[in-house]
Write a protein that holds these residues in place. Structure first.
Motif, short mmCIF file in Angstrom:
data_model
loop_
_atom_site.label_atom_id
_atom_site.label_comp_id
_atom_site.label_asym_id
_atom_site.label_seq_id
_atom_site.Cartn_x
_atom_site.Cartn_y
_atom_site.Cartn_z
N GLY A 32 -118.84 41.99 9.79
CA GLY A 32 -117.76 41.01 9.68
C GLY A 32 -116.45 41.64 10.09
N PRO A 33 -115.37 40.89 9.91
CA PRO A 33 -114.05 41.40 10.28
C PRO A 33 -113.66 42.61 9.42
N ALA A 34 -112.73 43.41 9.92
CA ALA A 34 -112.24 44.57 9.17
C ALA A 34 -111.69 44.11 7.82
N LEU A 35 -111.79 44.97 6.82
CA LEU A 35 -111.49 44.55 5.45
C LEU A 35 -110.04 44.82 5.03
N ASN A 36 -109.27 45.41 5.93
CA ASN A 36 -107.80 45.45 5.77
C ASN A 36 -107.27 45.93 4.44
N GLY A 37 -107.94 46.92 3.87
CA GLY A 37 -107.43 47.52 2.64
C GLY A 37 -107.56 46.64 1.41
N GLU A 38 -108.31 45.54 1.51
CA GLU A 38 -108.44 44.63 0.36
C GLU A 38 -109.39 45.22 -0.69
N SER A 39 -109.12 44.90 -1.96
CA SER A 39 -109.98 45.37 -3.06
C SER A 39 -111.21 44.48 -3.18
N ILE B 61 -112.42 34.06 -7.81
CA ILE B 61 -112.26 35.04 -6.74
C ILE B 61 -113.09 34.57 -5.55
N ALA B 62 -112.59 34.83 -4.34
CA ALA B 62 -113.23 34.28 -3.14
C ALA B 62 -114.33 35.19 -2.58
N LEU B 63 -115.14 34.59 -1.73
CA LEU B 63 -116.13 35.30 -0.94
C LEU B 63 -115.48 35.64 0.40
N PRO B 64 -115.56 36.91 0.84
CA PRO B 64 -114.92 37.23 2.13
C PRO B 64 -115.71 36.68 3.31
N ALA B 65 -115.06 36.53 4.45
CA ALA B 65 -115.78 36.19 5.69
C ALA B 65 -116.52 37.45 6.11
N GLY B 66 -117.80 37.31 6.44
CA GLY B 66 -118.61 38.48 6.79
C GLY B 66 -119.69 38.69 5.75
N GLU B 67 -120.48 39.73 5.93
CA GLU B 67 -121.64 39.91 5.07
C GLU B 67 -121.96 41.39 4.91
N ALA C 249 -115.65 50.09 6.51
CA ALA C 249 -115.15 48.93 7.26
C ALA C 249 -113.69 48.63 6.90
N GLY C 250 -113.06 49.57 6.18
CA GLY C 250 -111.62 49.44 5.96
C GLY C 250 -111.19 48.83 4.64
N SER C 251 -112.11 48.69 3.68
CA SER C 251 -111.70 48.08 2.41
C SER C 251 -110.79 49.00 1.62
N GLY C 252 -110.11 48.43 0.64
CA GLY C 252 -109.37 49.20 -0.35
C GLY C 252 -110.34 49.65 -1.44
#
Ligand SMILES: [Zn+2]
Ligand SMILES: [Zn+2]
Length: 224
Positions: free
Chosen positions: A178-185, A142-148, A209-212
Motif C-alpha cells: 500500500g501507500p507509504a505510511l508517513n510516520g503514522e502510529s 480508529i480507521a483502517l488504513p488504505a493498503g494491506e 514502509a515508513g510507519s511511526g
C-alpha cells in the motif's frame, strides 16, 4: 454471516451457558493482567522492574499490551472463536481489549490485524485477528488504513516452539502492500500473544514502509 450464528441463540464462549456470548460469571472469572507489567512488552513481572529485557528481542514494537491471561474462560472462548467458528465472540473479546487499551492510554491513527497466509485463511474461512481488529476500530473509533499488511509466506504454527524458533519462524514473513505510511502510529491486533515475535515481525514490516510507532495488542497473553 455464518449459518451457526443465525440458527443458534447466543451461548457463552467460556462455559456454553445460553443467554450471551460471554456470560457475567465468565467475565468475572477471566483474569486481567496485573501490575507490575513490563513497560514495553506488557508481560507480568514478579517485581516492580520497569522492563523485562525485551528490548533486544522485540526491536520493532514500541509497546505490547494484552488484556487478560490466556487461561480459564478466556482460553475456552478464544479457542471456540478461532477453531470452532464462534465468530460472534469477536465483539466481547474485543471489548475486553478495548477496555484495557483505554485504561493504558493506547491509541493510534490506524488499527490493522495480524494477517493469516492466504492458504490458512482459506482453510479457516476467516481471519480471527481481522474480526477483532474491526470490532476494536469500531469501539475506539480508529480507521483502517488504505493498503494491506500481508503474510508473504506460510509460517508453521508457533504452539510449542521456544522463543528462538518463534522469532525465526516469522522473520520477514510480513509485508506492507500500500501507500507509504508517513510516520503514522499503528496498532497491530492479534488474538493471543506469547513472546510477541509475530507482532514484532508485523511492526518491522510496517516500519519498513515508513510507519511511526507500532503498538502490538492482543486479547490474551500466554505467560512464558
Ligand atoms: Zn460463561
Ligand atoms: Zn518486556
Amino acid at each position: 454471516m455464518h449459518l451457526f450464528d443465525l440458527l443458534l441463540p447466543p451461548r457463552c464462549g467460556g462455559c456454553r451457558r445460553v443467554g450471551s456470548w460471554l456470560c457475567a460469571h465468565c467475565r468475572e472469572r477471566i483474569r486481567r493482567l496485573e501490575e507490575p507489567l513490563c513497560r514495553r512488552c506488557g508481560v507480568e513481572l514478579a517485581s516492580a522492574r520497569r522492563e523485562c529485557g525485551c528490548r533486544a528481542r522485540l526491536p520493532s514494537l514500541s509497546r505490547l499490551r494484552s488484556a487478560v491471561a490466556y487461561e480459564g474462560p478466556a482460553e475456552a472462548a478464544i479457542h471456540r472463536f478461532k477453531y470452532e467458528g464462534w465468530r460472534r465472540l469477536a465483539g466481547p473479546l474485543a471489548q475486553l481489549l478495548a477496555e484495557r487499551l483505554v485504561v493504558e492510554g493506547v491509541s493510534a491513527r490506524w488499527v490493522v490485524a495480524v494477517p493469516l497466509h492466504r492458504d490458512r485463511r482459506r482453510q479457516r474461512g476467516f481471519n480471527q485477528a481481522d474480526l477483532l481488529a474491526a470490532e476494536l476500530r469500531r469501539r475506539l473509533v480508529i480507521a483502517l488504513p488504505a493498503g494491506e499488511l500481508v503474510r508473504t509466506r506460510p509460517t508453521p504454527p508457533q504452539v510449542g516452539n521456544d522463543r528462538r524458533t518463534r522469532h525465526e519462524n516469522v522473520r520477514n514473513a510480513f509485508a506492507w502492500r500500500g501507500p507509504a505510511l508517513n510516520g503514522e502510529s499503528i496498532i497491530v491486533v492479534d488474538d493471543v500473544a506469547t513472546t510477541g515475535a509475530t507482532l514484532d515481525a508485523c511492526a518491522s514490516a510496517l516500519k519498513g514502509a515508513g510507519s511511526g510507532p507500532v503498538t502490538g495488542v492482543s486479547v490474551a497473553r500466554v505467560n512464558v
